[in-house]
Enzyme design. Sequence first.
Site, PDB file in Angstrom:
ATOM      1  N   LYS A   1       0.728   4.366  17.744  1.00  0.00           N
ATOM      2  CA  LYS A   1       1.773   3.505  18.328  1.00  0.00           C
ATOM      3  C   LYS A   1       1.553   3.331  19.830  1.00  0.00           C
ATOM      4  CE  LYS A   1       4.506   2.941  14.672  1.00  0.00           C
ATOM      5  NZ  LYS A   1       4.823   1.634  14.101  1.00  0.00           N
TER       6      LYS A   1
ATOM      7  N   TYR B   1      -0.572   9.749  14.170  1.00  0.00           N
ATOM      8  CA  TYR B   1       0.259   8.572  13.874  1.00  0.00           C
ATOM      9  C   TYR B   1       0.957   8.080  15.147  1.00  0.00           C
ATOM     10  CZ  TYR B   1       4.768   6.401  13.445  1.00  0.00           C
ATOM     11  OH  TYR B   1       5.850   5.606  13.683  1.00  0.00           O
ATOM     12  N   HIS B   2       1.660   9.007  15.821  1.00  0.00           N
ATOM     13  CA  HIS B   2       2.395   8.595  17.021  1.00  0.00           C
ATOM     14  C   HIS B   2       1.427   8.028  18.073  1.00  0.00           C
ATOM     15  CE1 HIS B   2       5.519  11.328  15.253  1.00  0.00           C
ATOM     16  NE2 HIS B   2       6.348  10.438  15.768  1.00  0.00           N
TER      17      HIS B   2
ATOM     18  N   SER C   1       1.525  13.189  17.255  1.00  0.00           N
ATOM     19  CA  SER C   1       0.588  13.241  16.121  1.00  0.00           C
ATOM     20  C   SER C   1      -0.389  12.064  16.240  1.00  0.00           C
ATOM     21  CB  SER C   1       1.352  13.096  14.799  1.00  0.00           C
ATOM     22  OG  SER C   1       1.870  11.773  14.700  1.00  0.00           O
TER      23      SER C   1
ATOM     24  N   VAL D   1       0.830  -1.214   0.000  1.00  0.00           N
ATOM     25  CA  VAL D   1       0.000   0.000   0.000  1.00  0.00           C
ATOM     26  C   VAL D   1       0.864   1.264   0.000  1.00  0.00           C
ATOM     27  CG1 VAL D   1      -0.245   0.053   2.535  1.00  0.00           C
ATOM     28  CG2 VAL D   1      -2.004   1.098   1.102  1.00  0.00           C
ATOM     29  N   ARG D   2       2.096   1.136   0.475  1.00  0.00           N
ATOM     30  CA  ARG D   2       2.998   2.297   0.501  1.00  0.00           C
ATOM     31  C   ARG D   2       3.195   2.849  -0.908  1.00  0.00           C
ATOM     32  NH1 ARG D   2       4.740   6.097   0.352  1.00  0.00           N
ATOM     33  NH2 ARG D   2       6.624   7.100   1.082  1.00  0.00           N
TER      34      ARG D   2
ATOM     35  N   THR E   1       7.820   3.816  18.448  1.00  0.00           N
ATOM     36  CA  THR E   1       8.551   5.024  18.091  1.00  0.00           C
ATOM     37  C   THR E   1       8.947   5.813  19.330  1.00  0.00           C
ATOM     38  OG1 THR E   1       8.344   7.164  16.982  1.00  0.00           O
ATOM     39  CG2 THR E   1       6.311   6.157  17.689  1.00  0.00           C
TER      40      THR E   1
ATOM     41  N   GLU F   1       4.774  21.616  18.124  1.00  0.00           N
ATOM     42  CA  GLU F   1       5.819  20.910  18.882  1.00  0.00           C
ATOM     43  C   GLU F   1       6.723  21.952  19.520  1.00  0.00           C
ATOM     44  OE1 GLU F   1       8.050  18.663  15.942  1.00  0.00           O
ATOM     45  OE2 GLU F   1       8.620  20.467  14.848  1.00  0.00           O
TER      46      GLU F   1
HETATM   47  P1  NAD Z   1       7.356   2.224   5.086  1.00  0.00           P
HETATM   48  O1  NAD Z   1       6.098   2.985   4.868  1.00  0.00           O
HETATM   49  O2  NAD Z   1       8.479   2.416   4.138  1.00  0.00           O
HETATM   50  O3  NAD Z   1       7.021   0.659   5.147  1.00  0.00           O
HETATM   51  C1  NAD Z   1       5.872   0.152   5.759  1.00  0.00           C
HETATM   52  C2  NAD Z   1       5.395  -1.034   4.930  1.00  0.00           C
HETATM   53  O4  NAD Z   1       4.228  -1.575   5.551  1.00  0.00           O
HETATM   54  C3  NAD Z   1       5.003  -0.648   3.512  1.00  0.00           C
HETATM   55  O5  NAD Z   1       5.663  -1.493   2.591  1.00  0.00           O
HETATM   56  C4  NAD Z   1       3.491  -0.827   3.467  1.00  0.00           C
HETATM   57  O6  NAD Z   1       3.040  -1.245   2.193  1.00  0.00           O
HETATM   58  C5  NAD Z   1       3.264  -1.869   4.549  1.00  0.00           C
HETATM   59  N1  NAD Z   1       1.932  -1.789   5.179  1.00  0.00           N
HETATM   60  C6  NAD Z   1       1.331  -0.734   5.757  1.00  0.00           C
HETATM   61  N2  NAD Z   1       0.109  -1.055   6.218  1.00  0.00           N
HETATM   62  C7  NAD Z   1      -0.070  -2.378   5.919  1.00  0.00           C
HETATM   63  C8  NAD Z   1      -1.140  -3.284   6.140  1.00  0.00           C
HETATM   64  N3  NAD Z   1      -2.274  -2.912   6.734  1.00  0.00           N
HETATM   65  N4  NAD Z   1      -0.987  -4.565   5.724  1.00  0.00           N
HETATM   66  C9  NAD Z   1       0.150  -4.969   5.106  1.00  0.00           C
HETATM   67  N5  NAD Z   1       1.189  -4.138   4.865  1.00  0.00           N
HETATM   68  C10 NAD Z   1       1.076  -2.854   5.273  1.00  0.00           C
HETATM   69  O7  NAD Z   1       7.811   2.539   6.593  1.00  0.00           O
HETATM   70  P2  NAD Z   1       9.248   2.354   7.260  1.00  0.00           P
HETATM   71  O8  NAD Z   1       9.945   3.643   7.226  1.00  0.00           O
HETATM   72  O9  NAD Z   1       9.906   1.145   6.733  1.00  0.00           O
HETATM   73  O10 NAD Z   1       8.820   2.088   8.767  1.00  0.00           O
HETATM   74  C11 NAD Z   1       8.567   0.773   9.208  1.00  0.00           C
HETATM   75  C12 NAD Z   1       8.095   0.784  10.651  1.00  0.00           C
HETATM   76  O11 NAD Z   1       9.091   1.350  11.488  1.00  0.00           O
HETATM   77  C13 NAD Z   1       6.820   1.590  10.877  1.00  0.00           C
HETATM   78  O12 NAD Z   1       5.990   0.900  11.769  1.00  0.00           O
HETATM   79  C14 NAD Z   1       7.315   2.868  11.493  1.00  0.00           C
HETATM   80  O13 NAD Z   1       6.353   3.406  12.339  1.00  0.00           O
HETATM   81  C15 NAD Z   1       8.550   2.414  12.245  1.00  0.00           C
HETATM   82  N6  NAD Z   1       9.544   3.496  12.350  1.00  0.00           N
HETATM   83  C16 NAD Z   1      10.083   4.056  11.221  1.00  0.00           C
HETATM   84  C17 NAD Z   1      11.016   5.088  11.345  1.00  0.00           C
HETATM   85  C18 NAD Z   1      11.625   5.770  10.148  1.00  0.00           C
HETATM   86  O14 NAD Z   1      12.334   6.762  10.341  1.00  0.00           O
HETATM   87  N7  NAD Z   1      11.399   5.304   8.938  1.00  0.00           N
HETATM   88  C19 NAD Z   1      11.395   5.517  12.621  1.00  0.00           C
HETATM   89  C20 NAD Z   1      10.828   4.919  13.742  1.00  0.00           C
HETATM   90  C21 NAD Z   1       9.903   3.905  13.598  1.00  0.00           C
HETATM   91  N1  USQ Z   2      11.587  18.435  10.500  1.00  0.00           N
HETATM   92  C1  USQ Z   2      12.100  19.612   9.995  1.00  0.00           C
HETATM   93  N2  USQ Z   2      12.225  19.706   8.637  1.00  0.00           N
HETATM   94  C2  USQ Z   2      11.873  18.705   7.782  1.00  0.00           C
HETATM   95  C3  USQ Z   2      11.363  17.514   8.311  1.00  0.00           C
HETATM   96  C4  USQ Z   2      11.222  17.408   9.678  1.00  0.00           C
HETATM   97  O1  USQ Z   2      12.444  20.541  10.728  1.00  0.00           O
HETATM   98  O2  USQ Z   2      12.021  18.885   6.575  1.00  0.00           O
HETATM   99  C5  USQ Z   2      11.458  18.284  11.961  1.00  0.00           C
HETATM  100  C6  USQ Z   2      10.052  17.992  12.450  1.00  0.00           C
HETATM  101  O3  USQ Z   2       9.343  19.187  12.689  1.00  0.00           O
HETATM  102  C7  USQ Z   2      10.311  17.183  13.699  1.00  0.00           C
HETATM  103  C8  USQ Z   2      11.612  16.446  13.395  1.00  0.00           C
HETATM  104  O4  USQ Z   2      12.218  17.152  12.314  1.00  0.00           O
HETATM  105  O5  USQ Z   2      10.549  18.019  14.787  1.00  0.00           O
HETATM  106  C9  USQ Z   2      11.424  15.000  12.998  1.00  0.00           C
HETATM  107  O6  USQ Z   2      10.510  14.940  11.909  1.00  0.00           O
HETATM  108  P1  USQ Z   2      10.617  13.758  10.828  1.00  0.00           P
HETATM  109  O7  USQ Z   2       9.618  14.031   9.753  1.00  0.00           O
HETATM  110  O8  USQ Z   2      12.019  13.538  10.457  1.00  0.00           O
HETATM  111  O9  USQ Z   2      10.201  12.500  11.701  1.00  0.00           O
HETATM  112  P2  USQ Z   2       8.851  12.152  12.461  1.00  0.00           P
HETATM  113  O10 USQ Z   2       7.689  12.889  11.956  1.00  0.00           O
HETATM  114  O11 USQ Z   2       9.130  12.241  13.923  1.00  0.00           O
HETATM  115  O12 USQ Z   2       8.632  10.644  12.031  1.00  0.00           O
HETATM  116  C10 USQ Z   2       9.701   9.763  11.691  1.00  0.00           C
HETATM  117  C11 USQ Z   2       9.092   8.555  11.009  1.00  0.00           C
HETATM  118  C12 USQ Z   2       8.154   7.858  12.009  1.00  0.00           C
HETATM  119  C13 USQ Z   2       8.915   7.531  13.273  1.00  0.00           C
HETATM  120  C14 USQ Z   2       9.568   8.774  13.864  1.00  0.00           C
HETATM  121  C15 USQ Z   2      10.502   8.449  14.998  1.00  0.00           C
HETATM  122  O13 USQ Z   2       8.368   8.951   9.853  1.00  0.00           O
HETATM  123  O14 USQ Z   2       7.649   6.678  11.415  1.00  0.00           O
HETATM  124  O15 USQ Z   2       8.038   7.000  14.227  1.00  0.00           O
HETATM  125  O16 USQ Z   2      10.398   9.383  12.851  1.00  0.00           O
HETATM  126  S1  USQ Z   2      10.429   9.675  16.268  1.00  0.00           S
HETATM  127  O17 USQ Z   2      10.766  10.960  15.706  1.00  0.00           O
HETATM  128  O18 USQ Z   2      11.343   9.254  17.286  1.00  0.00           O
HETATM  129  O19 USQ Z   2       9.057   9.689  16.753  1.00  0.00           O
END
Ligand code: NAD
Ligand code: USQ
Length: 385
Positions: A188, A184-185, A182, A37-38, A147, A331
């Site tokens: 979690k 989203y958060h 958010s 779905v991504r 997260t 924030e």
């Molecule tokens: P991503 O969006 O690249 O990958 C998520 C994958 O999950 C996608 O391939 C999507 O198709 C699949 N998916 C979503 N909903 C689904 C469903 N209902 N059924 C089956 N598949 C589904 O995300 P990512 O960056 O790889 O992050 C992976 C996980 O790690 C997430 O749970 C995210 O919250 C967590 N996380 C990511 C980051 C980051 O910086 N990327 C940081 C902290 C935590």
């Molecule tokens: N930010 C900027 N400029 C940008 C993008 C982000 O200043 O162009 C700031 C945001 O305002 C925020 C911080 O950077 O304060 C982090 O934002 P981000 O978009 O890099 O990350 P976030 O929204 O927190 O989400 C990402 C992942 C999410 C994961 C989370 C870990 O998308 O899946 O859960 O990082 S954490 O931040 O620890 O919650």
Amino acid sequence: MINVKIIIAGGDGFCGWPTALHFSERGHEVAIVDNCVRREWDKELGTQSLTPIASMEERLAAWKKLSGKDIKFYFGDLQNYEFVEHVFRDFQPEAFVHFAEQRSAPYSMIDREHAVFTQVNNVVGTLNVLFAMKENTPDCHLIKLGTMGEYGTPNIDIEEGYIRIQHKGREDVLPYPKQPFSFYHLSKVHDSHNIMFTCRSWGIRATDLNQGVVYGLWTAETKQDEQLYNRIDYDGVFGTALNRFCIQAAVGHDLTVYGKGGQTRAFLDIRDTLQCIELAALHPADRGEFRVFNQFTEQFSVLELAERVQRVAAEMGLDAKIAHLPNPRVEKEEHYYHAVHTKLLDLGLQPHLLSDELIRELIETAQRYRDRVDFNVIRPNATWR
Ligand code: NAD
Ligand code: USQ
């Protein structure tokens, strides 16, 4: 080494795909679960990964050709219980790594529909996994991606999941207070509560990995063949701080610091995501244990990162300017931040700390694919207000 029968849910995504290859390379029996779905959200947002990515079928065929190893693929939605139950019955996993959620905070803040979708997708998906696990493989270890943003930015140190509290002469160890950033958060946080409850009630074994922001792209396996390339997001919805800044520097876009840039977050290299998941899988939680690890290696303010990228870009002859955009989020832009993260280090994590070399490599990658970057999707488009 112990071999684990492991499912990587979300194995088509940024963290999941390199994790699946990493486990496969090391001889574990791997299956991916994803509904891809991504890739649809990219279409909805009019954007795409900076790097070209092959379809799952092409990815798996390329991996087989290169390594001789098979990765099984279950295409389906975790919201569909019949599908999830089939996966557990058929594969009988010993570990289930759960990356498969909607992970963008801005996406969840677009409007009511996106907020509801995010929470239903994430919370129902995780509930289905918990029920299928209880019914079919009660000994399986759930490794769930949470997260660091579950905790928010309290004015005291952030502990690893739990905090000892003294209150009116009594004392207890309780879940650390949550002040997520958010919808989203928040999803979690809801997941964490549901998982903790099932550990207590059903004896599920679970590790909740409160992961920081992941940066980087390349891992040992994904760089071997173009068909194995990982995705990397640069748009204002799915792109994350450091990766975005590197790509912006490469294409001549201002570095988009929101507000003052004093927002401090926990970060880690994608190669350390792989290491952490492996450490969790090789050292499972006990039956009934809800184990929480803070999965990151360093903390930085957003402005610090932008300045670091600016300096490395300058060394490469690029003039990257820092723009302080009005902050689309609600924030704190200046705050105390200190989070404990010793449990994964105790298990043997060898961190890749942020290096100029990694920043340079990301900028070079973005220069290579600059034609795929659309300036129109770089600015943030969702506001928290
Ligand atoms: P991503 O969006 O690249 O990958 C998520 C994958 O999950 C996608 O391939 C999507 O198709 C699949 N998916 C979503 N909903 C689904 C469903 N209902 N059924 C089956 N598949 C589904 O995300 P990512 O960056 O790889 O992050 C992976 C996980 O790690 C997430 O749970 C995210 O919250 C967590 N996380 C990511 C980051 C980051 O910086 N990327 C940081 C902290 C935590
Ligand atoms: N930010 C900027 N400029 C940008 C993008 C982000 O200043 O162009 C700031 C945001 O305002 C925020 C911080 O950077 O304060 C982090 O934002 P981000 O978009 O890099 O990350 P976030 O929204 O927190 O989400 C990402 C992942 C999410 C994961 C989370 C870990 O998308 O899946 O859960 O990082 S954490 O931040 O620890 O919650």
